[in-house]
Design a protein around this motif. Structure first.
Motif, short mmCIF file in Angstrom:
data_model
loop_
_atom_site.label_atom_id
_atom_site.label_comp_id
_atom_site.label_asym_id
_atom_site.label_seq_id
_atom_site.Cartn_x
_atom_site.Cartn_y
_atom_site.Cartn_z
N VAL A 68 96.23 -38.39 -39.51
CA VAL A 68 97.38 -37.39 -39.97
C VAL A 68 96.54 -36.05 -40.80
N VAL A 69 96.95 -35.07 -40.41
CA VAL A 69 96.64 -33.73 -41.25
C VAL A 69 97.91 -33.18 -42.00
N VAL A 70 97.52 -32.94 -43.14
CA VAL A 70 98.66 -32.84 -44.11
C VAL A 70 98.16 -31.14 -44.56
N ILE A 71 99.11 -30.26 -44.45
CA ILE A 71 98.78 -28.86 -44.53
C ILE A 71 99.80 -28.26 -45.42
N GLN A 72 99.11 -27.48 -46.63
CA GLN A 72 99.96 -27.03 -47.76
C GLN A 72 99.21 -25.51 -47.85
N PHE A 73 99.79 -24.50 -47.57
CA PHE A 73 99.54 -23.22 -47.99
C PHE A 73 100.78 -22.50 -48.61
N GLY A 74 100.52 -21.11 -48.84
CA GLY A 74 101.42 -20.34 -49.37
C GLY A 74 101.32 -19.75 -50.79
N HIS A 75 100.76 -20.24 -51.55
CA HIS A 75 100.17 -19.58 -52.84
C HIS A 75 99.58 -18.10 -52.54
N ASN A 76 98.52 -18.05 -51.69
CA ASN A 76 97.83 -17.04 -51.68
C ASN A 76 98.35 -16.08 -50.25
N ASP A 77 98.87 -17.05 -49.53
CA ASP A 77 99.57 -16.24 -48.32
C ASP A 77 100.46 -15.05 -48.57
N GLN A 78 101.35 -15.29 -49.63
CA GLN A 78 102.28 -14.26 -50.33
C GLN A 78 101.65 -13.12 -50.74
N LYS A 79 100.52 -13.02 -50.80
CA LYS A 79 99.76 -11.85 -51.41
C LYS A 79 99.16 -10.97 -50.37
N PRO A 112 104.70 -25.26 -50.62
CA PRO A 112 103.56 -25.09 -51.85
C PRO A 112 104.33 -25.60 -53.16
N VAL A 113 103.30 -26.11 -53.90
CA VAL A 113 103.83 -26.51 -55.32
C VAL A 113 104.21 -25.26 -56.00
N GLU A 114 105.20 -25.57 -57.02
CA GLU A 114 105.80 -24.37 -57.73
C GLU A 114 104.84 -24.29 -58.84
N ARG A 115 104.83 -22.87 -59.38
CA ARG A 115 104.16 -22.73 -60.58
C ARG A 115 104.92 -22.96 -61.63
N ARG A 116 104.40 -23.41 -62.77
CA ARG A 116 105.24 -23.77 -64.08
C ARG A 116 105.55 -22.36 -64.87
N TRP A 117 106.64 -21.71 -64.52
CA TRP A 117 106.82 -20.56 -65.14
C TRP A 117 108.37 -20.72 -65.39
N PHE A 118 108.44 -21.10 -66.74
CA PHE A 118 109.84 -21.31 -67.22
C PHE A 118 110.78 -20.08 -67.57
N ALA A 119 112.07 -20.15 -67.43
CA ALA A 119 112.89 -19.07 -67.91
C ALA A 119 114.17 -19.81 -68.44
N GLY A 120 113.85 -19.90 -69.64
CA GLY A 120 114.92 -20.60 -70.41
C GLY A 120 114.57 -22.17 -70.26
N PRO A 125 111.58 -19.62 -59.65
CA PRO A 125 111.04 -19.74 -58.35
C PRO A 125 110.04 -18.71 -58.03
N THR A 126 108.81 -18.81 -57.81
CA THR A 126 107.81 -17.72 -57.52
C THR A 126 107.44 -17.43 -56.13
N HIS A 127 107.75 -18.32 -55.05
CA HIS A 127 107.30 -18.29 -53.85
C HIS A 127 108.01 -17.69 -52.70
N GLY A 128 109.20 -16.95 -53.08
CA GLY A 128 110.09 -16.26 -52.17
C GLY A 128 110.69 -17.06 -51.14
N ASP A 129 110.39 -16.42 -50.08
CA ASP A 129 111.00 -17.18 -48.74
C ASP A 129 109.85 -18.26 -48.02
N TYR A 130 108.82 -18.46 -48.62
CA TYR A 130 107.83 -19.08 -47.99
C TYR A 130 108.22 -20.75 -48.17
N PRO A 131 108.69 -21.38 -48.85
CA PRO A 131 109.26 -22.72 -48.82
C PRO A 131 110.15 -22.63 -47.85
N ASN A 132 111.41 -21.78 -47.70
CA ASN A 132 112.22 -22.12 -46.64
C ASN A 132 111.65 -21.63 -45.40
N ALA A 133 110.67 -20.86 -45.15
CA ALA A 133 109.65 -20.75 -43.86
C ALA A 133 109.24 -22.21 -43.38
#
Length: 225
Positions: A68-79, A112-120, A125-133
């Protein structure tokens, strides 16, 4: 025996001793999963750089039938403009899935795991469309998905702003030798957080593989616990 191979960025990567207690969740996956784990993730990785430096080929070279190959990207791709969520990023993930299947192995996608950025009281959300993609690619290709964006967002919000800090790299000056000036980092996990995420990933992977189904049901009929 099935082996698990990890492709990803620093949030997955093996912890570096000088940076203790900062660690990626892949560091602790084997202890919760019960299978051998080969972690090829590294800090700063994108779907493109993982290919460019040869990490993807090294991973594939170790893949056997049934693995099994587990793949997680997105944090840096969005840059990177060329790694747009619906462009280069998705194209490269799709090619990775095909490479894995050609080896009679199974790919599993992670958002991608979410960044812990609280608003209240809510996590911003910080990853835009990447999770949905990633979600839509998983559906269209019939690839199992572990939704770490949803899980980590829920986890941080469930614990709340203050309590969830222990999951990330919040260190006081002098608390750890590797961080003499302290650190406030809401992207990278502490050992505590990495273990918590690894536990969820391990349970998800065991469910995807259909493991533990041979265990007898233990609830008594007609009784709701």
């Amino acid at each position: 025996m099935t082996r698990y191979h990890l492709a990803g960025d620093s949030t997955v990567a093996p912890g570096k001793p000088p940076e203790h207690p900062m660690a990626g969740w892949g560091t602790f996956l084997a202890e919760r999963l019960g299978f051998e784990v080969c972690n090829h993730a590294f800090g700063g990785a994108t779907t493109q750089s993982f290919l460019d430096v040869g990490s993807w080929q090294r991973l594939l070279d170790g893949v056997r039938s049934g693995d099994v190959v587990v793949i997680q990207f997105g944090h840096n791709d969005q840059k990177e403009a060329e790694l747009d969520a619906r462009g280069g990023f998705t194209d490269r993930l799709r090619a990775m899935i095909e490479d894995v299947r050609e080896r009679d192995a199974r790919a599993v996608l992670c958002t991608p795991v979410e960044r812990r950025w609280f608003a209240g009281s809510r996590v911003d959300p910080t990853h835009g469309d990447y999770p949905n993609a990633v979600r839509e690619l998983a559906r269209s290709t019939g690839t199992p998905l572990v939704d770490l964006t949803a899980f980590t967002t829920w986890l941080y919000e469930d614990l709340g702003d203050r309590a969830s800090r222990s999951l990330l790299s919040h260190y006081a000056p002098g608390e750890y030798p590797g961080w003499p000036d302290g650190l406030t980092d809401d992207t990278h996990f502490s050992v505590t957080g990495a273990r918590r995420i690894a536990a969820f990933v391990a349970l998800s992977l065991r469910a995807i593989a259909g493991l533990d189904g041979d265990q007898p049901a233990k609830g008594r009929r007609g009784i709701v616990p």
